[in-house]
Structures are given as C-alpha cells and as structure tokens.
Enzyme design. Sequence first.
Site, PDB file in Angstrom:
ATOM      1  N   GLY A   1       0.921  -1.131  -0.099  1.00  0.00           N
ATOM      2  CA  GLY A   1      -0.004  -0.079  -0.042  1.00  0.00           C
ATOM      3  C   GLY A   1       0.769   1.264  -0.055  1.00  0.00           C
ATOM      4  N   CYS A   2       1.920   1.364   0.678  1.00  0.00           N
ATOM      5  CA  CYS A   2       2.725   2.467   0.493  1.00  0.00           C
ATOM      6  C   CYS A   2       3.368   2.793  -0.506  1.00  0.00           C
ATOM      7  CB  CYS A   2       3.677   2.314   2.050  1.00  0.00           C
ATOM      8  SG  CYS A   2       2.951   2.074   3.530  1.00  0.00           S
TER       9      CYS A   2
END
Length: 155
Positions: free
Chosen positions: A45-46
């Site tokens: 996600g990052c």
Amino acid sequence: MVEIIAGMKAPAFDMPTAGGGRINSADLIGKTVVLYFYPKADTPGCTTEAQDFTALAEDFAAANTVVIGVSRDAVKALDRFKTKRELGVILASDEDGSVTEAFGVWGEKKLYGRVYMGIERATFLIDATGVVRETWRKVSVKGHAQAVLDAARTL
C-alpha cells in the site's frame, strides 16, 4: 492523542530525508505542503501511494505544492525505497516519532487479532501560511493522490 483539524496551525517539523537532505516546515512557508504519513517503506500500500504521488509530481509542482511522505523508517531504508521504486517525492524520516505524534497519527492498530503501535495512513494539506486546510484520515490509497491534488489546486 492529538487531533489536527482544518483551520489549525500545522505543527512545526524538521526531519532528515532520503538523499541526505533535511526538510523543515519553516523553509516551506509560501508553498502549499502535502504531508502524507504512511506505515512502512516498500510495503504494497505504501509503495502504491508513493508511486501515485510521484505520477502526479509535475502537477503538484505546477500548483506550487511540495509533497512529503513521512514514515518512521530510517533514512537508509528510505534511500533504498526511493531508488528501487524511482520515487519523485520527498521521503522524510521521523525515526524518533516526534512528528507522527505531533500530527496525531501514531496509535494502536490491529491486524489479524494482533494489537501493536503504528502509523495511521493520513494526509494533511497545509497552505502557504502553515495552516492545515484539509485532512484525510484512515486513507484508502486508490484515487487518494488525485483527490489531494484537486484540493491543493483550490488553494
């Protein structure tokens, strides 16, 4: 826990960045600032979030907006992340946690029944005078960078 809301003066910050630099809130007066907090460098996600902000980097620059991603990763980890993923945003290291705590994004999280302390994915749009104009908490990554750009263009 501190809650930063629109209309408040943004907490001051000074952090080391990937590439051996520093980013200081006092040096950013006169520019719009996107300060986005993410849990850990080079996780799915990052990575997507950083790539989405990078893809819009020229548009943010055209809107006189500086984009800064903040995590508690060490600068070395940020250097690897930035190089590996060819990121075009500033990545700042808040290893001591002072900035994540000042912005109220450090807290208890739960994953698969396990409770631990971590960073809540959140973004703050700060105007040229240092006032928070918009906040996004518990961010869902898909479409987020574009929504932040749209808001930055209104300042």
